[in-house]
Every structure is written in structure tokens, then in C-alpha cells.
Design a protein around this motif. Structure first.
Motif, PDB file in Angstrom:
ATOM      1  N   LEU A  29       1.005  -1.223  -0.027  1.00  0.00           N
ATOM      2  CA  LEU A  29       0.060   0.158   0.014  1.00  0.00           C
ATOM      3  C   LEU A  29       0.799   1.233  -0.148  1.00  0.00           C
ATOM      4  O   LEU A  29       1.944   1.256   0.686  1.00  0.00           O
ATOM      5  CB  LEU A  29      -0.829  -0.076   1.182  1.00  0.00           C
ATOM      6  N   GLY A  30       0.510   2.208  -1.050  1.00  0.00           N
ATOM      7  CA  GLY A  30       1.132   3.402  -0.730  1.00  0.00           C
ATOM      8  C   GLY A  30       0.711   4.392  -1.957  1.00  0.00           C
ATOM      9  O   GLY A  30      -0.457   3.952  -2.682  1.00  0.00           O
ATOM     10  N   GLN A  31       1.207   5.599  -1.920  1.00  0.00           N
ATOM     11  CA  GLN A  31       0.623   6.698  -2.947  1.00  0.00           C
ATOM     12  C   GLN A  31       1.750   6.789  -4.110  1.00  0.00           C
ATOM     13  O   GLN A  31       2.974   6.685  -4.005  1.00  0.00           O
ATOM     14  CB  GLN A  31       0.832   8.005  -2.267  1.00  0.00           C
ATOM     15  N   ILE A  32       1.232   6.695  -5.155  1.00  0.00           N
ATOM     16  CA  ILE A  32       2.107   6.961  -6.341  1.00  0.00           C
ATOM     17  C   ILE A  32       2.698   8.489  -6.284  1.00  0.00           C
ATOM     18  O   ILE A  32       1.906   9.336  -6.541  1.00  0.00           O
ATOM     19  CB  ILE A  32       1.102   6.633  -7.727  1.00  0.00           C
ATOM     20  N   SER A  33       4.058   8.441  -6.504  1.00  0.00           N
ATOM     21  CA  SER A  33       4.272   9.824  -6.329  1.00  0.00           C
ATOM     22  C   SER A  33       4.682  10.365  -7.811  1.00  0.00           C
ATOM     23  O   SER A  33       4.844  12.020  -7.761  1.00  0.00           O
ATOM     24  CB  SER A  33       6.139   9.912  -5.840  1.00  0.00           C
ATOM     25  N   SER A  34       4.694   9.641  -8.929  1.00  0.00           N
ATOM     26  CA  SER A  34       4.827  10.481 -10.317  1.00  0.00           C
ATOM     27  C   SER A  34       4.402   9.271 -11.153  1.00  0.00           C
ATOM     28  O   SER A  34       4.791   8.086 -10.943  1.00  0.00           O
ATOM     29  CB  SER A  34       6.174  11.110 -10.569  1.00  0.00           C
ATOM     30  N   GLY A  35       3.929   9.904 -12.347  1.00  0.00           N
ATOM     31  CA  GLY A  35       3.957   8.872 -13.582  1.00  0.00           C
ATOM     32  C   GLY A  35       2.542   7.790 -13.476  1.00  0.00           C
ATOM     33  O   GLY A  35       1.435   8.355 -12.599  1.00  0.00           O
ATOM     34  N   SER A  36       2.520   6.772 -13.886  1.00  0.00           N
ATOM     35  CA  SER A  36       1.547   5.826 -13.933  1.00  0.00           C
ATOM     36  C   SER A  36       2.064   4.468 -13.616  1.00  0.00           C
ATOM     37  O   SER A  36       3.353   4.152 -14.031  1.00  0.00           O
ATOM     38  CB  SER A  36       0.625   6.052 -15.092  1.00  0.00           C
ATOM     39  N   VAL A  68      -2.780   6.163 -11.608  1.00  0.00           N
ATOM     40  CA  VAL A  68      -1.555   7.196 -12.041  1.00  0.00           C
ATOM     41  C   VAL A  68      -1.711   8.120 -10.474  1.00  0.00           C
ATOM     42  O   VAL A  68      -2.232   8.165  -9.618  1.00  0.00           O
ATOM     43  CB  VAL A  68      -2.500   8.226 -12.937  1.00  0.00           C
ATOM     44  N   ALA A  69      -0.564   8.800 -10.531  1.00  0.00           N
ATOM     45  CA  ALA A  69      -0.178   9.697  -9.469  1.00  0.00           C
ATOM     46  C   ALA A  69      -1.293  10.792  -9.295  1.00  0.00           C
ATOM     47  O   ALA A  69      -1.790  11.545 -10.546  1.00  0.00           O
ATOM     48  CB  ALA A  69       1.094  10.599  -9.696  1.00  0.00           C
ATOM     49  N   PRO A  70      -1.768  11.152  -8.082  1.00  0.00           N
ATOM     50  CA  PRO A  70      -1.402  10.824  -6.963  1.00  0.00           C
ATOM     51  C   PRO A  70      -2.223   9.810  -6.256  1.00  0.00           C
ATOM     52  O   PRO A  70      -2.356  10.035  -5.098  1.00  0.00           O
ATOM     53  CB  PRO A  70      -1.223  12.250  -6.367  1.00  0.00           C
ATOM     54  N   GLN A  71      -2.717   8.855  -6.893  1.00  0.00           N
ATOM     55  CA  GLN A  71      -3.475   7.963  -6.219  1.00  0.00           C
ATOM     56  C   GLN A  71      -2.860   7.072  -5.315  1.00  0.00           C
ATOM     57  O   GLN A  71      -1.857   6.724  -5.504  1.00  0.00           O
ATOM     58  CB  GLN A  71      -4.203   7.025  -7.278  1.00  0.00           C
ATOM     59  N   SER A  72      -3.558   6.799  -4.386  1.00  0.00           N
ATOM     60  CA  SER A  72      -3.213   5.629  -3.300  1.00  0.00           C
ATOM     61  C   SER A  72      -3.683   4.377  -3.703  1.00  0.00           C
ATOM     62  O   SER A  72      -4.869   4.208  -3.968  1.00  0.00           O
ATOM     63  CB  SER A  72      -3.584   6.035  -1.849  1.00  0.00           C
ATOM     64  N   ARG A 179       8.511  14.868  -5.787  1.00  0.00           N
ATOM     65  CA  ARG A 179       7.723  14.329  -4.794  1.00  0.00           C
ATOM     66  C   ARG A 179       9.046  13.333  -4.260  1.00  0.00           C
ATOM     67  O   ARG A 179       9.187  13.197  -3.042  1.00  0.00           O
ATOM     68  CB  ARG A 179       6.801  13.127  -5.126  1.00  0.00           C
ATOM     69  N   SER A 180       9.834  12.735  -4.789  1.00  0.00           N
ATOM     70  CA  SER A 180      10.654  11.824  -4.341  1.00  0.00           C
ATOM     71  C   SER A 180      12.327  12.446  -4.600  1.00  0.00           C
ATOM     72  O   SER A 180      12.995  11.953  -3.726  1.00  0.00           O
ATOM     73  CB  SER A 180      10.844  10.496  -5.290  1.00  0.00           C
ATOM     74  N   GLY A 181      12.298  13.748  -4.621  1.00  0.00           N
ATOM     75  CA  GLY A 181      13.293  14.537  -4.349  1.00  0.00           C
ATOM     76  C   GLY A 181      13.118  15.468  -3.165  1.00  0.00           C
ATOM     77  O   GLY A 181      14.216  16.265  -3.041  1.00  0.00           O
TER      78      GLY A 181
END
Length: 207
Positions: A29-36, A68-72, A179-181
Motif C-alpha cells: 500500500l502506498g501513494q504513487i509519487s509520479s507517472g502511472s 496514476v499519481a497521486p492515487q493511493s 515528490r521523491s526529491g
């Protein structure tokens, strides 16, 4: 990865008829930080650098083919790796190289100054690790935007520092992935947020 979902304690009554389907279920489980991300995509995971494929994606109680981001989401993959909170799943070939050393632009928020040698906590995504400030590399001059020499950062200063992490972490360059930087520096005893930071591969990062 924020949480690993496994029905080890048994299934709720409404899922009793699906016991065989969920017996070996493992959802990350987690949130998409970028892309799809889509079912069938090749991905790699940290820690380990293992490569695998996406076999299922759920959003709440719905199975989907793409998210796709930012979906969980709850992500299922072909191999059962021993991942935990703080793990990273990325498209194959895009995972940042894990590193113990980063250069960051810091936005210092605390009235206590930041100096070299301080031991703090760094949080990026769902990863939290110990960090030591190796050096203060300079303070940004807000009139000229140049980096002036400095040996400490005061409240509301923006400056550069080099940081040594206790655990190697894959942090992207902020210019490539916001997001990840990005990260936070946290007081290890008080839990107070001391600074917001961005990972900069180039010291002269434009703001």
C-alpha cells in the motif's frame, strides 16, 4: 510503501467465500509519487534492486488496470519479496541509485542554528533515517541569489549542506521528481520539523 497488507489474522465474514483467493495475498500500500503504473509493467524494488512485474492494482475495493499519481493503491507483484514500510517500487530502469551522501538545499525553520556535525533525522517519502550534517556549503543571498560562504544556517535562511545518511536511500534529483526529491529534517528527540529540503545534484539549483 506505507504498509504491507496480508490477511494473516483471517478474513472478514463477507470474504469468507474468497479464502482461497486471499490466502497468499500480499498488497503493498502506498501513494504513487509520479507517472502511472499498469498491470504487466516491469518494476524494480528497493531495497534489493530486484526486478519483477505488476500482477494487480487495487484502489479501495476496486481492481483496476492502471493507476496514476497521486492515487493511493494496493499493488501486487509477481514475486513475494520481504518489503516493509519505506520500500520503494519504481518502473524498471528508473530507480535512483541509493546513496548515503546527498547535497541538499535547505529551508531552515528552527530558531536554533544548523551547524556542521549535528545529528538529525531525515524523512523522505515513508523512509526515516539518521543523518549527520557533514558541512554547511553556503547560504543563498536573496538579493543576488548567489551562494555566499557560511558556517551555519539561521532561522529562515536558505542554504546548501552536505548530508551523510546512516542508510543508503534512493532520492531523486528534485529537478527531475519533486515528490521523491524532497525531504524533511527532524529533531531526533523532540520530533520537531527543523527544515524542508530538496536533493540537488547541482549546487546552483535555481529556485
Amino acid at each position: 510503501v506505507q504498509y504491507v497488507l496480508r490477511p494473516q489474522g483471517g478474513l472478514s465474514p463477507e470474504l469468507a467465500d474468497s479464502a482461497d483467493e486471499y490466502r497468499d495475498y500480499r498488497g503493498y500500500l502506498g501513494q504513487i509519487s509520479s507517472g502511472s503504473i499498469s498491470v504487466g509493467d516491469a518494476v524494480e524494488v528497493f531495497p534489493g534492486g530486484f526486478k519483477t512485474a505488476v500482477t494487480g492494482i487495487s484502489i479501495a475495493d476496486r481492481k483496476v488496470q492502471t493507476a496514476v499519481a497521486p492515487q493511493s493503491i494496493a499493488l501486487e507483484i509477481a514475486d513475494q519479496f520481504d518489503l516493509a514500510r519505506g520500500a520503494v517500487v519504481a518502473a524498471a530502469g528508473t530507480l535512483a541509485e541509493p546513496s548515503n551522501n546527498i547535497s541538499g538545499e535547505l529551508f531552515w525553520l528552527d530558531p536554533r542554528p544548523l551547524v556542521a556535525g549535528q545529528r538529525l533525522l531525515l524523512k523522505t517519502g515513508t523512509v526515516t533515517t539518521q543523518v549527520i550534517v557533514r558541512a554547511i556549503e553556503g547560504r543563498r543571498n536573496l538579493d543576488t541569489l548567489a551562494i555566499d560562504p557560511a558556517d551555519k544556517l539561521e532561522v529562515n535562511d536558505i542554504g546548501h549542506a552536505s548530508l551523510r545518511l546512516a542508510t543508503a536511500v534512493p532520492i531523486d534529483d528534485y529537478a527531475q521528481n519533486r515528490r521523491s526529491g524532497a525531504f524533511l529534517l527532524i529533531h531526533p528527540q523532540e520530533g520537531a520539523t527543523l527544515a524542508a529540503g530538496i536533493h540537488t545534484a547541482q549546487k546552483e539549483f535555481a529556485i
